[in-house]
Design an enzyme around this catalytic site. Structure first.
Site, short mmCIF file in Angstrom:
data_model
loop_
_atom_site.label_atom_id
_atom_site.label_comp_id
_atom_site.label_asym_id
_atom_site.label_seq_id
_atom_site.Cartn_x
_atom_site.Cartn_y
_atom_site.Cartn_z
N ASP A 191 76.07 30.65 -60.79
CA ASP A 191 76.91 29.65 -61.48
C ASP A 191 78.09 29.20 -60.61
O ASP A 191 78.54 29.90 -59.71
CB ASP A 191 77.48 30.24 -62.77
CG ASP A 191 76.43 30.30 -63.88
OD1 ASP A 191 75.26 30.02 -63.58
OD2 ASP A 191 76.80 30.65 -65.01
N HIS A 226 77.22 34.73 -59.36
CA HIS A 226 78.06 33.58 -59.01
C HIS A 226 78.05 33.39 -57.49
O HIS A 226 78.11 34.37 -56.74
CB HIS A 226 79.51 33.78 -59.48
CG HIS A 226 79.64 33.89 -60.97
ND1 HIS A 226 79.45 35.08 -61.65
CD2 HIS A 226 79.93 32.95 -61.90
CE1 HIS A 226 79.62 34.88 -62.94
NE2 HIS A 226 79.92 33.59 -63.13
#
Length: 749
Positions: A114, A266
């Site tokens: 993300d 991430h």
């Protein structure tokens, strides 16, 4: 740039009876409505300003900070969320009215990343995935995609899938449908511009597990499904944003009992070194246990989430990415410009404060003398064009002079009776010379030809002198090396706001500068309002030239190149009428700026000249170019970045920095006012001057640059005068002889 400009005489050609013969026709034309067109030289700088501001705002918008998904998982939702969603898998399909939940088969893992792409960490993640022949899904934001489109293209080219993560990462539970549509469309636009595709995958910001779906997020999920998107959450969270250590990231990312899972990681939002290191161990270890790392559609045995985009939609995406890149590049240039202007501003302030103080102490010493006192009479030249409202005050102020003078008023083709007013005064030692309109340089040269004395004082027809002005102005000629002297020009009509701003500019920007340049021996300009010249020096350089619109700057530079010293006389005060409207101020400063550029270009060879005359080229010309042309052009960057910082942050540091610059300017202004013995009350308007006045000067200078670079011609523009600046001590009776003393009082204003 130094080509001859049209003189103002062309503006006043046909007059008189010929126009009256066609009066009815003329009135009919005048009555018809006229479309006023914005001049291109004014439109261009405005468009440049708007474009730069738009680029800066775009850059700030796409560089908004993105936070990692680390919100606390909310409690289980109420019965408004279907049970099969709460108890189902991490893929939620609400497309076409469906309400389905999908899970992955055992030993199938989908790695998801993300908040990217990040220019530092995303390439390292991609390298590790390529090294271990694994695929992943990258949920990218529109802001990061717009800034780093090459990374998104690399993801797609290397077989990974990309999904939407909104444009700038808001919590959609608090947004309207219109805002949600915008977030999705802009995110999609950025992906299209970067990789030429559309994607049907979506992950909401701040999302968590499926069982965390609540009453606020479920309606959003259904709406997004209606837009054709497959919502992807996760059921295994590495919590790598906490940087818990490589071993802990691996432990949290590993599913239990060989089950399939969607793993949340991430590749942006901070230091991701632990994520990269954990990934490099995690992939081969789980591959050895029989896990496959696939794209989401591969893991679901579904059609690809990507579709190619062509036509107008593709070009819209490419245009968006281009604009974002352009905004980044332009902002980088502006940041360099900000650093340059910061250096120039600080350097100029330091030089002004240091050298002005030295200059003041030097010339105010009791034993300071330029040389033998200058007592012989001088000639005062007053070029006048339509100065009927001012000329009487001007001439009467000269009649109060403490120094013997002759006054030569050169009427430059006035149509308002300027010459008749002077002649009707019947004052001794005052002559009127008439000529057809030919411009100020020609008028001054005509006055020089009629002058009787060896020292020539020049002043404007809207200016008044104090009784001691001429005496103070000519004393430096006791030094035979001095060829010209600059006086202390002051704004007489300072009661209005725009007058007060010009008053600050004259005291701080002009007179403090002149003290500095005097010490550096490179004075750039003898002000037209109050200056004196040695006649021999004027004749050696060929008199006043009409090659530029800044004849005062032109003649001063010529004096330097001829080897003469040009100095500043602080006590030779003259009171001039400054423009009283923005339009008039614009016209005046436009002419000054353009004329200064012409003069710099005309005397550019001074840069390579040697000997004493080359000092101006080595020191003066670079300083004038930096402080009078480049610095004002870049100065508004301080205010532009103030706006940028207030909108996009860091707000507190931005405000402190701007206030720091303002404080430095206030210190310099207060020091300049103290040196000139002026009241400090006008400095109240200094902050507003810095915000508004500087922008006006910037646009004027930019317009001058455009005019110069495009080869435009600028005509002399006559300013409207009001005659509000009176002679010191009030009107002088006509019978008063030259040399009669009067009180050293300041004029009205």
């Amino acid at each position: 740039m130094a080509s001859r400009t049209r003189r103002r005489g062309a503006e006043h050609g046909a007059r008189g009876g010929s126009s009256r013969r066609h009066a009815p026709e003329h009135r009919a034309r005048a009555a018809a409505p006229r479309r006023r067109r914005v001049p291109m030289r004014l439109l261009l700088p405005c468009l440049v300003l708007v474009a730069l501001m738009a680029m800066l705002m775009l850059r700030g918008y796409v560089h908004s900070e993105i936070l990692a998904d680390h919100r606390v998982r909310p409690a289980a939702a109420s019965d408004k969320v279907p049970e099969k969603i709460l108890e189902g898998g991490p893929v939620i399909d609400t497309r076409g009215g469906r309400t389905e939940s999908l899970s992955l088969s055992d030993h199938r893992l989908v790695l998801t990343f993300d908040d990217g792409p990040d220019p530092e960490w995303t390439p390292k993640v991609l390298d590790v995935l390529k090294k271990h022949n694994a695929h992943a899904v990258f949920f990218v934001t529109g802001t990061m995609t717009s800034r780093h489109p090459d990374l998104v293209k690399r993801m797609v080219d290397e077989g990974h899938e990309v999904g939407l993560h909104t444009f700038n990462h808001p919590d959609l539970s608090y947004q309207s449908k219109k805002r949600i549509d915008w977030e999705l469309s802009q995110n999609q636009l950025a992906i299209t511009g970067a990789a030429g595709i559309r994607t049907s995958l979506f992950r909401p910001p701040y999302s968590s597990f499926a069982d965390a779906m609540d009453n606020e997020s479920w309606p959003i999920t259904r709406y997004i499904g209606q837009r054709g998107y497959l919502t992807v959450v996760n059921n295994t969270d590495s919590e790598d944003w906490q940087r818990p250590g490589v071993d802990e990231i691996i432990r949290r990312a590993t599913p239990k009992g060989g089950k399939g899972a969607i793993v949340l990681m991430h590749d942006s939002g901070g230091d991701r070194s632990q994520t990269v290191e954990a990934l490099d161990r995690f992939l081969p270890d789980l591959q050895a246990e029989g896990y496959k790392f696939e794209n989401l559609t591969e893991a679901l045995d579904a059609p690809s989430a990507h579709s190619q985009v062509t036509g107008a939609d593709l070009w819209k995406g490419k245009a968006w990415v281009f604009l974002v890149r352009a905004s980044d590049n332009i902002t980088s240039v502006l940041v360099v410009g900000l650093a340059v202007i910061g250096f120039l501003v600080i350097s100029r302030f330091v030089l002004m404060l240091l050298l002005s103080g030295i200059h003041a102490r030097r010339v105010r010493r009791k034993n300071f003398r330029w040389g033998p006192p200058v007592t012989e009479p001088v000639s005062v030249l007053v070029p006048a064009y339509n100065e009927a409202k001012c000329i009487e005050n001007t001439v009467r102020s000269l009649m109060a002079s403490e120094h013997p003078i002759e006054v030569i008023v050169v009427d430059d083709g006035s149509s308002d009776g300027t010459a008749r007013i002077v002649e009707a005064m019947g004052l001794p030692n005052v002559r009127v010379v008439r000529q057809l309109n030919a411009g100020k340089p020609a008028a001054l040269n005509r006055g020089l030809a009629n002058a009787s004395y060896d020292i020539i004082v020049m002043m404007d027809g809207d200016t008044v002198f104090e009784p001691a002005t001429v005496r103070e102005l000519v004393q430096p000629f006791g030094d035979p090396r001095v060829g010209a002297v600059a006086g202390n020009a002051k704004v007489g009509n300072r009661d209005s706001l725009i007058g007060a701003w010009q008053h600050i500019e004259y005291v701080m920007g002009f007179n403090l500068d002149r003290r500095m340049y005097d010490m550096l021996r490179c004075m750039p300009t003898i002000p037209g309002a109050v200056g004196a010249f040695r006649r021999a020096a004027l004749e050696r350089v060929g008199g006043m030239s009409d090659d530029t619109l800044a004849e005062d700057t032109d003649i001063t530079m010529a004096m330097h190149r001829d080897g003469w010293r040009v100095v500043y006389a602080e006590n030779a005060r003259a009171w001039t009428e400054a423009p009283e409207s923005v339009q008039q101020l614009w016209s005046q400063r436009y002419r000054w700026s353009y004329g200064t550029m012409q003069a710099i270009w005309k005397h550019r060879r001074a840069l390579v000249e040697k000997g004493p005359s080359g000092r101006f080229g080595r020191v003066g010309l670079p300083l004038v170019s930096l402080f009078m042309v480049l610095a004002p052009l870049l100065a508004p960057l301080i205010d532009v970045f103030l706006i940028y910082g207030l909108i996009f942050g860091p707000t507190q540091k931005t405000v402190v920095a701007w206030l720091g610059v303002l404080a430095i300017q206030l210190v310099c202004a207060a020091y300049a006012f103290r040196l000139d013995k002026e009241r400090m009350t006008h400095l109240i308007s200094l902050p507003l001057q810095q915000i508004l006045y500087r922008q006006l000067m910037y646009v004027v200078l930019l317009q001058s640059w455009i005019t110069a670079l495009t080869g435009g011609r600028l005509r002399w523009q006559k300013l409207r005068r009001t005659g509000v600046v009176e002679a010191p001590g009030g009107p002088v009776p006509s019978q008063r002889s030259a040399g009669t003393r009067d009180g050293d009082r300041r004029p009205v204003g």
